[in-house]
Design a protein around this motif. Structure first.
Motif, PDB file in Angstrom:
ATOM      1  N   TYR A   1      -4.460  30.173 109.688  1.00  0.00           N
ATOM      2  CA  TYR A   1      -4.456  29.305 108.508  1.00  0.00           C
ATOM      3  C   TYR A   1      -5.229  28.008 108.734  1.00  0.00           C
ATOM      4  N   ALA A   2      -5.301  27.535 109.979  1.00  0.00           N
ATOM      5  CA  ALA A   2      -6.105  26.342 110.244  1.00  0.00           C
ATOM      6  C   ALA A   2      -7.567  26.598 109.895  1.00  0.00           C
ATOM      7  N   GLU A   3      -8.053  27.788 110.220  1.00  0.00           N
ATOM      8  CA  GLU A   3      -9.426  28.131 109.861  1.00  0.00           C
ATOM      9  C   GLU A   3      -9.551  28.381 108.368  1.00  0.00           C
ATOM     10  N   ASP A   4      -8.559  29.047 107.793  1.00  0.00           N
ATOM     11  CA  ASP A   4      -8.616  29.353 106.363  1.00  0.00           C
ATOM     12  C   ASP A   4      -8.573  28.083 105.514  1.00  0.00           C
ATOM     13  N   LEU A   5      -7.798  27.094 105.945  1.00  0.00           N
ATOM     14  CA  LEU A   5      -7.670  25.827 105.208  1.00  0.00           C
ATOM     15  C   LEU A   5      -8.768  24.833 105.574  1.00  0.00           C
ATOM     16  N   ARG A   6      -9.635  25.189 106.502  1.00  0.00           N
ATOM     17  CA  ARG A   6     -10.732  24.319 106.929  1.00  0.00           C
ATOM     18  C   ARG A   6     -10.210  22.986 107.471  1.00  0.00           C
ATOM     19  N   LEU A   7      -9.123  23.044 108.242  1.00  0.00           N
ATOM     20  CA  LEU A   7      -8.581  21.823 108.831  1.00  0.00           C
ATOM     21  C   LEU A   7      -9.576  21.238 109.830  1.00  0.00           C
ATOM     22  N   LYS A   8      -9.667  19.922 109.825  1.00  0.00           N
ATOM     23  CA  LYS A   8     -10.508  19.236 110.797  1.00  0.00           C
ATOM     24  C   LYS A   8      -9.673  18.879 112.018  1.00  0.00           C
ATOM     25  N   LEU A   9     -10.119  19.321 113.181  1.00  0.00           N
ATOM     26  CA  LEU A   9      -9.408  19.064 114.427  1.00  0.00           C
ATOM     27  C   LEU A   9     -10.333  18.331 115.389  1.00  0.00           C
ATOM     28  N   PRO A  10      -9.771  17.591 116.361  1.00  0.00           N
ATOM     29  CA  PRO A  10     -10.577  16.674 117.192  1.00  0.00           C
ATOM     30  C   PRO A  10     -11.437  17.397 118.225  1.00  0.00           C
ATOM     31  N   LEU A  11     -12.642  16.864 118.412  1.00  0.00           N
ATOM     32  CA  LEU A  11     -13.554  17.331 119.453  1.00  0.00           C
ATOM     33  C   LEU A  11     -13.629  16.358 120.622  1.00  0.00           C
ATOM     34  N   GLN A  12     -13.590  15.049 120.304  1.00  0.00           N
ATOM     35  CA  GLN A  12     -13.726  14.029 121.349  1.00  0.00           C
ATOM     36  C   GLN A  12     -13.021  12.756 120.899  1.00  0.00           C
ATOM     37  N   GLU A  13     -12.301  12.140 121.816  1.00  0.00           N
ATOM     38  CA  GLU A  13     -11.559  10.926 121.492  1.00  0.00           C
ATOM     39  C   GLU A  13     -12.470   9.712 121.477  1.00  0.00           C
ATOM     40  N   LEU A  14     -12.177   8.802 120.531  1.00  0.00           N
ATOM     41  CA  LEU A  14     -12.911   7.551 120.398  1.00  0.00           C
ATOM     42  C   LEU A  14     -11.940   6.384 120.481  1.00  0.00           C
ATOM     43  N   PRO A  15     -12.415   5.204 120.829  1.00  0.00           N
ATOM     44  CA  PRO A  15     -11.532   4.026 120.751  1.00  0.00           C
ATOM     45  C   PRO A  15     -11.217   3.709 119.297  1.00  0.00           C
ATOM     46  N   ASN A  16     -10.041   3.172 119.063  1.00  0.00           N
ATOM     47  CA  ASN A  16      -9.635   2.827 117.706  1.00  0.00           C
ATOM     48  C   ASN A  16     -10.552   1.763 117.129  1.00  0.00           C
ATOM     49  N   GLN A  17     -11.094   2.025 115.930  1.00  0.00           N
ATOM     50  CA  GLN A  17     -12.073   1.129 115.327  1.00  0.00           C
ATOM     51  C   GLN A  17     -11.494   0.294 114.195  1.00  0.00           C
ATOM     52  N   ALA A  18     -10.181   0.196 114.126  1.00  0.00           N
ATOM     53  CA  ALA A  18      -9.560  -0.596 113.058  1.00  0.00           C
ATOM     54  C   ALA A  18      -9.982  -2.049 113.181  1.00  0.00           C
ATOM     55  N   SER A  19     -10.272  -2.653 112.044  1.00  0.00           N
ATOM     56  CA  SER A  19     -10.683  -4.055 112.023  1.00  0.00           C
ATOM     57  C   SER A  19     -10.082  -4.735 110.807  1.00  0.00           C
ATOM     58  N   ASN A  20      -9.961  -6.048 110.888  1.00  0.00           N
ATOM     59  CA  ASN A  20      -9.412  -6.824 109.786  1.00  0.00           C
ATOM     60  C   ASN A  20     -10.190  -8.135 109.719  1.00  0.00           C
ATOM     61  N   TRP A  21     -10.800  -8.396 108.555  1.00  0.00           N
ATOM     62  CA  TRP A  21     -11.674  -9.567 108.453  1.00  0.00           C
ATOM     63  C   TRP A  21     -10.902 -10.867 108.641  1.00  0.00           C
ATOM     64  N   SER A  22      -9.649 -10.915 108.142  1.00  0.00           N
ATOM     65  CA  SER A  22      -8.888 -12.159 108.271  1.00  0.00           C
ATOM     66  C   SER A  22      -8.506 -12.411 109.727  1.00  0.00           C
ATOM     67  N   ALA A  23      -8.184 -11.329 110.464  1.00  0.00           N
ATOM     68  CA  ALA A  23      -7.864 -11.507 111.882  1.00  0.00           C
ATOM     69  C   ALA A  23      -9.086 -11.995 112.653  1.00  0.00           C
ATOM     70  N   GLY A  24     -10.265 -11.432 112.325  1.00  0.00           N
ATOM     71  CA  GLY A  24     -11.476 -11.885 112.988  1.00  0.00           C
ATOM     72  C   GLY A  24     -11.811 -13.334 112.678  1.00  0.00           C
ATOM     73  N   LEU A  25     -11.590 -13.733 111.413  1.00  0.00           N
ATOM     74  CA  LEU A  25     -11.872 -15.115 111.017  1.00  0.00           C
ATOM     75  C   LEU A  25     -10.945 -16.088 111.738  1.00  0.00           C
ATOM     76  N   LEU A  26      -9.643 -15.769 111.788  1.00  0.00           N
ATOM     77  CA  LEU A  26      -8.693 -16.655 112.460  1.00  0.00           C
ATOM     78  C   LEU A  26      -8.985 -16.737 113.962  1.00  0.00           C
ATOM     79  N   GLN A  27      -9.388 -15.612 114.545  1.00  0.00           N
ATOM     80  CA  GLN A  27      -9.731 -15.634 115.965  1.00  0.00           C
ATOM     81  C   GLN A  27     -10.968 -16.496 116.219  1.00  0.00           C
ATOM     82  N   TRP A  28     -11.960 -16.401 115.332  1.00  0.00           N
ATOM     83  CA  TRP A  28     -13.173 -17.209 115.466  1.00  0.00           C
ATOM     84  C   TRP A  28     -12.871 -18.698 115.329  1.00  0.00           C
TER      85      TRP A  28
END
Length: 819
Positions: free
Chosen positions: A141-168
């Motif tokens: 069913y994973a193939e039938d439903l075309r589920l996307k599964l991980p190939l390679q791990e990446l660092p978390n890219q979450a960002s927040n403009w207000s956090a960056g501004l306060l840090q600056w």
């Protein structure tokens, strides 16, 4: 029933599933050799009396003997009915039992493992069917439903403009909090069994498919499994739930949300408890939302809702501050404004014409308080604030578009609607033919576009009829106000008679709110029926069509009365001796303070009243329902070891309330956005009330999902759907609405015209805005009077009226072109 449901294509499909799995990779997919058992088995089928039976997370690994639980089906049985049922009731009970047995048999054919647990007392029983999907079924069913599964791990890219501004700036950020177990990001692609070795974590079957992946797969099986003839609609767990064959169908939560045992590290917390501690707790009302954690546990659809709600709430902060300042300026000007002082000090200088058929003549000075209140909302700052809100709304949507695209890219769902999304099971069963998908090239069920257009047009007629019902209710409220004003004005109480118009307006607002709430319930049920009949291919299109129908109705339902007050009330009154009427009742006039005050009152009653009612419903009603559900179920448990050890995970989750989706949450916020933008010229405090409400709403909704509701099946989504075009339409309408409010309902332009042509200090402005009653009317009443209008003594419009009309139209054009 079993043989009937399993005949033909269904059994052929089952055979194809098994042959395909065997052909693909027998060694990898079918081998179910025992593995070392993990320490925790929350959500496994281990008996509650076993050590650790339900202490850990529902998604943690099971064993071949005690596989993890992917889904739970529940039905209740009244053991006393056999002695009391008549033939019709007994026949219905037997039919439901046959459907249930057929459905469960077909789930076994589909490859799901089952384990049944029963809890009963002398009169009733609760049956739990614990479903788990083996490795072979998950891969197919994973193939039938075309589920996307991980190939390679990446660092978390979450960002927040207000956090960056306060840090600056080097300012400590109290909004930021370190949430444990941050979900990593991945390069991913659609799952293929033949490429299994290339996917991340393929060496561990217990963790290869995430908890949400397993839930999606099992729910897909449940949604498509028949219990009778598919063409008759006898398939899917949703139909069985609506018929009462099953009482509930849900995946298990990831352990309890309460504090874990002492000594357990933060990294050992369940996902549910992390969300409760760092998101759903009331103490976190000022913290950033851990959206990646929400997405991992509830799926992209829920995470996108909370991302939008948090984004909208943050953007409300500047507009709420500016609106509050504008209101405070109005408070100051209410007592320093020269025209207002002229009204309050006029004593018996201006005797006004009656406001209704049997109303008495009245002195303008008696409306001093109303005029002062009107000045709170109608002043020069309102023009600036309306322009500010129009620009704010446009920027808000543009920046949300960027935020939404960023989240969709990070979460790997930017092409979900075009490539991944499958046809709805209801659509697939009812579609008369198949056709190749123009993007994927795969044959899929197809319904002719021409036939769908005909059905949509027919449904539109029904929607138009319901809108007409809303308009009829609005007319009835208008008549109620006029009649109530006449009745109150006849009162012997001088105070009541003086406030007759305001009392009629206020009670009319309450009556209108009652109409709104009643009609909303009726129309939502009707919209469900119409949308199912229209045969939309995917769940996204189905939800978009349903949303549009309901919003059109709700827009007219909620906004019809404010629109009437803002743009129609007091416009078609006529003049003394030649008043216009509706069904024999004289048309309403604006009160002494102007229609803008009545509009502000209407908005506060509807907006704040709706918010209060919704919050009470979201807090008290679930508490009462949850208490009754727990009391009812726990009374069935036998006293013994099971009771001493506490309820099993499936029993604890069944005690929670069912998850009702996100439609009502979106609708509440979008209607609020309309009140904040469309009529903001009349009520600059609307953004402040919205901000305060939303600070509560975020944590209230979070707590509802984490603590009070059963876990929903994780759903993918590309964006917030049709809600974004609706918000765009509201923004465009808000520009036009506020321009017309300022031009035709406010005194801003008449005051500016008077400054330019007569007196810069506005002395004599009150007399400038009052016309004299025609001589024929004065002779019939043996007294003369004044009324608000720019007319000559014979009732014709004066040249000042036409000058102001040209200025007003020019103002509307300029205001619309500015944003």
């Amino acid at each position: 029933m079993t043989s009937e449901a399993c005949s033909g294509s269904r059994c052929a499909w089952s055979g194809t599933l098994r042959r395909r799995v065997l052909d693909e990779d027998t060694a990898v997919l079918i081998d179910m050799a025992p593995r070392p058992e993990k320490g925790d088995s929350y959500g496994s089928t281990a008996r509650p009396s076993e050590p650790g039976g339900h202490q850990a997370a529902a998604c943690r690994a099971g064993t071949p003997a005690n596989p993890r639980i992917d889904f739970v089906l529940v039905w209740e049985e009244d053991l006393t009915l056999g002695r009391q049922q008549d033939n019709a009731s007994r026949g219905k009970t037997d039919l439901h039992r046959a459907w249930r047995e057929t459905f469960l048999d077909n789930l076994r054919v589909a490859g799901l493992h089952m384990d049944q647990r029963d809890v009963q007392d002398e009169d009733s029983a609760v049956h739990y069917v614990l479903l788990s999907a083996p490795w072979a079924v998950l891969c197919y069913y994973a193939e039938d439903l075309r589920l996307k599964l991980p190939l390679q791990e990446l660092p978390n890219q979450a960002s927040n403009w207000s956090a960056g501004l306060l840090q600056w700036l080097g300012v400590p950020n109290i909004l930021l909090e370190d949430v444990p177990d941050v979900p990593p990001e991945y390069y991913s692609c659609q799952f293929k069994v033949s490429k299994l070795s290339r996917f991340l974590g393929n060496d561990n079957r217990d963790t290869f498919f995430t908890c949400t992946n397993r839930h999606q797969i099992v729910f897909e099986i449940l949604a498509k499994t028949p219990y009778g003839h598919e063409k008759k609609g006898l398939f899917g767990v949703d139909q069985l739930l609506s018929q009462g064959v099953f009482r509930a169908a849900f995946p298990l939560h990831d352990g309890p949300f309460t504090e874990p045992l002492e000594g357990l590290r933060a990294t050992g917390l369940s996902q549910r408890h992390v969300l409760f501690r760092h998101w759903a707790h009331w103490r976190k009302w000022y913290k950033y939302q851990p959206l990646d954690h929400v997405r991992r546990y509830f799926g992209e659809k829920v995470a996108l809702y909370f991302a939008w709600l948090g984004f909208y709430t943050c953007w409300l902060l500047p507009v709420a501050v500016v609106g509050t300042l504008v209101f405070l300026v109005g408070c100051f000007m209410a007592f320093s404004d020269i025209p207002t002082q002229e009204v309050c000090s006029s004593t018996d200088s201006f005797e006004m014409c009656p406001l209704c058929l049997d109303c008495p003549f009245w002195l303008l000075s008696s409306a001093c308080a109303q005029v002062q209140v009107g000045r709170l909302f109608d002043h020069e700052g309102t023009v600036f604030f309306s322009s500010f809100v129009a620009l704010w709304a446009v920027l808000f949507l543009e920046y949300w578009k960027r935020k939404s695209a960023t989240l969709a890219y990070r979460w790997g769902c930017s092409d979900f609607e075009d490539i991944e999304e499958r046809p709805r099971p209801q659509f697939a069963a009812s579609a008369p033919m198949t056709a190749p998908n123009p993007i994927t090239g795969v044959d899929e069920p197809y319904f002719p576009s021409r036939s769908r257009v005909h059905r949509v047009l027919a449904g539109s007629v029904v929607v138009a009829m319901m809108v007409a019902v809303v308009v009829m209710c609005l007319v009835s409220v208008i008549l109620y106000r006029a009649i109530m004003a006449i009745l109150v004005s006849r009162s012997d109480n001088t105070l009541l008679a003086a406030w007759a118009s305001r009392i009629a307006s206020l009670t009319g607002s309450v009556v209108n709110l009652v109409f709104i709430l009643i009609l909303s319930k009726l129309y939502v049920a009707l919209a469900h029926v119409l949308t199912r009949w229209e045969m939309h291919r995917t769940q996204t299109r189905f939800e978009d069509a349903f949303t549009l129908k309901v919003f059109i109705f709700q827009f007219v339902n909620f906004y019809s009365s404010p629109i009437y007050i803002a743009f129609f009330k007091g416009r078609f009154v006529g003049y003394p001796g030649s008043y216009h009427s509706l069904f024999g009742v004289r048309n309403e006039e604006c009160a002494a303070g102007g229609c803008l005050v009545e509009l502000a009152q209407e908005l506060l009653v509807i907006m704040v009243g709706k918010q209060v009612i919704n919050n009470v419903q979201e807090i008290l009603v679930p508490k009462l329902k949850g208490w009754w559900q727990k009391f009812r179920l726990r009374s069935k448990r036998k006293v013994g070891a099971s009771t001493a050890a506490g309820p099993a995970p499936w029993e604890a989750d069944y005690e929670l309330l069912p998850c009702e989706g996100l439609f009502d949450e979106y609708l509440e916020m979008v209607l609020q956005f309309g009140f904040v933008t469309i009529f903001v010229a009349a009520c600059p405090l609307a953004p402040l009330f919205a901000l305060l409400n939303n600070w509560v709403e975020i944590r209230l909704d979070a707590r509802k999902f984490v603590c009070e509701r059963r876990r929903p099946v994780a759903q993918r989504a590309q964006d917030v759907g049709i809600w974004f075009p609706i918000l765009t339409g509201i923004t465009h309408l808000a520009v036009v609405s506020n321009a017309c409010l300022l031009a035709f309902s406010s005194d801003f332009l008449p005051r500016a015209y008077y400054r330019w042509t007569r007196a810069g200090d506005l002395r004599g402005f009150v007399n400038f805005t009052l016309a004299r009653a025609p001589p024929a009317f004065a002779a019939g009443q043996n007294r003369t009077c004044r009324y608000r209008a720019f007319r000559e003594d014979d009732g014709r419009y004066s040249w000042i009226y036409w000058h102001l009309l040209a200025i007003r139209l020019a103002f509307v054009i300029v205001f619309e072109s500015c944003p």
